[in-house]
Design a protein around this motif. Structure first.
Motif, PDB file in Angstrom:
ATOM      1  N   ALA A 343      52.282  30.754  49.598  1.00 28.56           N
ATOM      2  CA  ALA A 343      50.843  30.470  48.994  1.00 28.56           C
ATOM      3  C   ALA A 343      49.770  31.826  48.915  1.00 28.56           C
ATOM      4  O   ALA A 343      49.411  32.089  47.941  1.00 28.56           O
ATOM      5  CB  ALA A 343      50.132  29.424  49.961  1.00 28.56           C
ATOM      6  N   THR A 347      48.464  33.810  45.389  1.00 28.15           N
ATOM      7  CA  THR A 347      46.930  34.310  45.478  1.00 28.15           C
ATOM      8  C   THR A 347      46.665  35.666  45.285  1.00 28.15           C
ATOM      9  O   THR A 347      45.895  36.234  44.589  1.00 28.15           O
ATOM     10  CB  THR A 347      46.239  33.939  46.889  1.00 28.15           C
ATOM     11  N   ALA A 498      47.693  26.284  45.906  1.00 30.90           N
ATOM     12  CA  ALA A 498      47.108  25.323  46.764  1.00 30.90           C
ATOM     13  C   ALA A 498      48.289  24.181  47.192  1.00 30.90           C
ATOM     14  O   ALA A 498      48.309  23.579  48.219  1.00 30.90           O
ATOM     15  CB  ALA A 498      46.251  24.697  46.093  1.00 30.90           C
ATOM     16  N   LEU A 502      49.782  22.744  50.455  1.00 26.28           N
ATOM     17  CA  LEU A 502      49.320  21.328  50.990  1.00 26.28           C
ATOM     18  C   LEU A 502      50.349  20.740  51.126  1.00 26.28           C
ATOM     19  O   LEU A 502      50.770  19.894  51.732  1.00 26.28           O
ATOM     20  CB  LEU A 502      48.435  20.812  49.922  1.00 26.28           C
TER      21      LEU A 502
END
Length: 522
Positions: A343, A347, A498, A502
């Protein structure tokens, strides 16, 4: 003494000079395998000027290799188990060399597309065959780990070498010469392979289900063709027919897999959330990577005016960043769990794409900086998602999971080239039409809208003022399309980050499950 002798007799044999030399030989086709996904990018302007493909035909030239490769990987892996991995590798090497010659001397667009398809089919024999041979040649666990590391690094090296080597060749020769780079290397493999590589096969291995393989290729090509045609000319009967055929054939493929005793793809793996999410992340990662590689190569030459050699050299820092990011991944997993690192890396990659997509048309410094940042960010993604895919599968399905991961890599890259390329092309035509319509004739506008590579020759045939206006408008329009594709890539990277955090992150266990353990400890 008896115990020592027994231990020596049962000890795992260590590789000798022959095996290490064989590993160097196996690295050669792996480098070419990935190099052919990127080396053509720099040749697009010269190729366009020579053969005059339409925008859709140009995308087929570039991405048919990856699509056929993706569809054929799984059946070729099964076929290698059956007929012999070295034998399949030798057959694939010979076919790759011959197809390269046909591609180099293609005289029509569709001849080149057919040659690129044959290259993809031949390349599909390389990855599964070489990895299987590596695991057979290196029985000692420590040596095998290092050998597989070299095998993985060879693919990254090919992607980095492709633009630089292609730039050097295109500086002095015609566009077809980039394909002739493959021929002497494949001849070398055919000459020394039988002496240095052992044969390995499974006597009771099943034959691959070629009907399933054909269905998967037809489904993918139909869907992507429909999407590309829609991006080029809007809704039409042909677009609808292509999409319907793709969906129906995909449904037949899934139905067939459920009924086969030895399916091409084990659908049960996709019911594991961690597996399916990691696979999706891998596809999206390669989607934005390879789509951007193509657009950046064109932007450097057609919008910034660099020669192929200059464009290749300015692409080299991104290759270095990619290799650096991959090498730093294992130590980074000691500080951050793999799903969170994925993640975070996505980013970082999104930041690189935003640097390209925000503000005025990016200059050379911004392009190189953004290219380096998103390459560095994507490297851990590619390393970790493959590891996560295999870890999420049960041990008895690890081989199948690895094959699916390799297929997702090629499919994601080919889709990125097709869809991001289609997006940039559609925006380029719309912007060019709105800014230059009425200044030049409709015929010149239509020809210029097919590809930016044609604008220079068209401008030379127009009055000076009109020609200059056409070139300026076309470069600006392409820059806008390029930036919108970069922003789309940034959005995909952030959305995937995301989802990774998650969905995959929730599959981790506080006690040190398969996603929390560092790679080096598995």
């Amino acid at each position: 003494m008896t115990t020592t002798a027994a231990m020596q007799s049962t000890a795992t044999p260590r590789a000798t000079v022959k095996e290490w030399t064989g590993l160097a030989v196996l690295a050669i086709p792996c480098i070419l395998y990935s190099m052919d996904l990127t080396v053509l990018n720099l040749a697009v302007p010269k190729l366009t000027a020579d053969l005059g493909p339409s925008a859709v035909e140009l995308l087929w030239i570039v991405d048919i290799y990856g699509f056929v490769l993706a569809g054929a990987l799984l059946p070729m892996g099964v076929l290698g188990d059956r007929v012999g991995r070295r034998r399949l590798l030798m057959i694939g090497a010979a076919a790759f060399g011959l197809a390269s010659i046909v591609a180099a001397f293609s005289t029509t667009v569709w001849m080149l597309i057919a040659a690129r398809a044959l290259l993809g089919l031949a390349a599909a024999t390389l990855a599964p065959s070489t990895l299987s041979l590596v695991t057979n040649m290196f029985r000692d666990p420590a040596q095998r780990t290092f050998a597989i590391g070299v095998w993985i690094a060879s693919f990254s090296s090919g992607a980095a070498i492709g633009p630089v080597l292609g730039g050097v060749v295109l500086e002095y020769y015609w566009w077809g010469a980039v394909f002739l780079l493959n021929v002497p290397i494949m001849v070398l493999l055919l000459a020394v392979g039988p002496w240095l590589l052992p044969e390995a096969r499974e006597a009771d291995a099943p034959w691959p289900d070629f009907v399933s393989a054909a269905l998967s290729i037809v489904a993918v090509l139909s869907l992507v063709y429909g999407i590309k045609l829609f991006a080029h000319s809007g809704p039409s009967l042909a677009v609808g027919a292509a999409l319907v055929v793709g969906v129906l054939v995909a449904a037949l493929f899934v139905r067939r897999q459920k009924r086969l005793a030895d399916p091409l793809i084990d659908l049960a793996l996709f019911r594991r959330p961690a597996f399916s999410t990691a696979l999706t992340v891998n596809i999206f990662g390669f989607f934005i990577a390879f789509g951007s590689f193509l657009l950046i190569a064109q932007y450097l030459q057609l919008a910034l005016g660099l020669s192929p050699l200059e464009a290749g050299l300015w692409s080299a820092p991104s290759g270095i960043a990619f290799v650096t990011g991959a090498l730093l991944t294992p130590p980074m997993t000691r500080l951050v769990s793999p799903p969170r690192l994925v993640a975070l890396a996505l980013t970082v990659a999104a930041g690189g794409f935003l640097m390209l997509g925000i503000g005025d048309d990016p200059d050379l410094a911004r392009v190189v900086a953004g290219y380096v940042i998103f390459s560095f960010g994507l490297a851990p993604v590619f390393t970790l998602t493959t590891d996560l895919i295999v870890s999420a599968a049960p041990p008895e399905r690890a081989g199948s999971a690895a094959g699916i991961a390799e297929t997702s890599t090629e499919l994601g890259g080919a889709l990125g080239i097709a869809l991001l390329g289609s997006l940039a092309s559609a925006l380029y035509r719309l912007d060019l039409k709105s800014s230059i319509q009425g200044v030049v004739s409709d015929t010149a506008l239509a020809e210029a809208g097919e590809a930016l590579g044609r604008v220079s020759s068209l401008a030379a045939e127009l009055p000076t003022a009109q020609g200059a206006a056409l070139v300026a408008a076309a470069q600006s329009a392409f820059g806008n399309g390029f930036q919108m594709a970069a922003l789309a890539s940034a959005a995909i990277a952030l959305g995937t980050a995301a989802a990774t955090f998650l969905v995959i992150g929730r599959q981790s266990t506080p006690g040190g499950g398969p996603f929390d353990a560092p790679i080096a400890s598995r």
